[in-house]
Design an enzyme around this catalytic site. Sequence first.
Site, PDB file in Angstrom:
ATOM      1  NE  ARG A   1      -4.319  -1.642   1.502  1.00  0.00           N
ATOM      2  CZ  ARG A   1      -5.374  -1.932   2.216  1.00  0.00           C
ATOM      3  NH1 ARG A   1      -5.450  -1.533   3.461  1.00  0.00           N
ATOM      4  NH2 ARG A   1      -6.375  -2.615   1.707  1.00  0.00           N
TER       5      ARG A   1
ATOM      6  CE  LYS B   1     -13.254  -5.901   6.428  1.00  0.00           C
ATOM      7  NZ  LYS B   1     -12.563  -5.055   5.437  1.00  0.00           N
TER       8      LYS B   1
ATOM      9  N   GLY C   1     -14.073  -3.420  -0.227  1.00  0.00           N
ATOM     10  CA  GLY C   1     -15.389  -2.779  -0.149  1.00  0.00           C
ATOM     11  C   GLY C   1     -15.562  -1.730  -1.231  1.00  0.00           C
TER      12      GLY C   1
END
Length: 394
Positions: free
Chosen positions: A39, A197, A372
């Site tokens: 990242r 999730k 997400g």
Amino acid sequence: MRRRILGDLAEADLRGRRVVIRVDYNVPLDEGRVTDSSRVTASLDSLRYILKAGGHPVILSHLGRPKGEVRPELSLLPVVALLEESLECPVRLLSLDEAEAEQGAADEGVLLVENTRFLEGETQGDPELARRFAGLGRVFVNDAFGTLHRTHASVTGVAELMEPAVAGFLVERELRALSALRTEPESPFVVVFGGAKIGDKIELVDELLERSDTVLVGGAMANTFLRAQGHSMGDSLVEEGSVEIASSYLSEGSDLELPTDLVVAPGPDRADEAIIVPVDSVPDGMAALDIGPETQRAFSRWVIEARTLFWNGPMGLFERPPFAAGTLALAHAAAEATRAGAFTVVGGGDSAAAVRAAGLDTAITHVSTGGGAALDFLAQGTLVGLQALDEARA
Ligand code: ADP
Ligand code: MG
């Protein structure tokens, strides 16, 4: 309307200016060490562009879920050395108060503002906090793809207050790949869903069933569907609040494929007692921790034959090697499909980590940094964080 991106800003827009840049440094940590720096690497293009133009980056990021409290173990400090090494310039970690006090001081190097989620109001999108973030610079860049679906102060709030406000290079790359999944994906288009999730994701299954030819469901997400079919799931992770919506997808006679067998064990640490069972025979006291070999083969076949693939969520508790087989099999199938010319996208922090750990990240067309966010974009074609950038121009 064409979205404005960092590459559209001229040197004059950046030179000598403080550039507030939201990135996603929600990195995995092990005893204060960053175990996967991808990242950080993903943010370097935008940071280098700003620095090369003579701008001064003021970096905002969250890390973990400290819920508005200072939690030293979630400090961004472990990122500082990585950034200094990559950018070859000094990077100073400051609290928001300290960063504000720096206004007007001589500009040098890069400022990294401490974890935005240490601050009350960040996840509520508090306008006062957004105003403070906006006060840190003259230009706003959002390159935090993984949080573009959040109405947080450092995402939407700050964007609405700043002009220019643009998308960074990582966001641009992500959107290009995901847009290709939305506009006329080549058939068969297979979506693979897994992970844990469930509440966050299950509502999108509907939309993805519409857009794709087949949706394969594995991981803990599958447990909720199997429960909805009436199976007893023992000690498996099941999201009770989502069982009803899961059964509504099942009753539509949809193109949804569930596991037929599972690897079950008394717990993650008791792999030596693991057995393979059909989905209707999960013993009491055992938890489903991976898809079984029959499911592995069936899912792999779907994936290998796909011309377009989107995969979010591991097939099991892959962090433990005895329960990683299903996820690995699918990663290899995805790589094989890619070699055969399919357009493949894997999204989600854990899914991406699994693919990288298998050494297959370069064998996939695009590995997204956001789970997400990728799902939301796929379903809706936009994200609140992007809309906020567009509004800022008005
Ligand atoms: P992503 O980060 O790729 O979006 P999630 O965060 O939704 O995926 O889920 C990843 C987590 O799900 C992993 O920590 C993995 O161990 C867990 N998981 C997957 N299958 C199971 C299972 N059957 N039981 C328990 N945990 C599972
Ligand atoms: Mg995750």
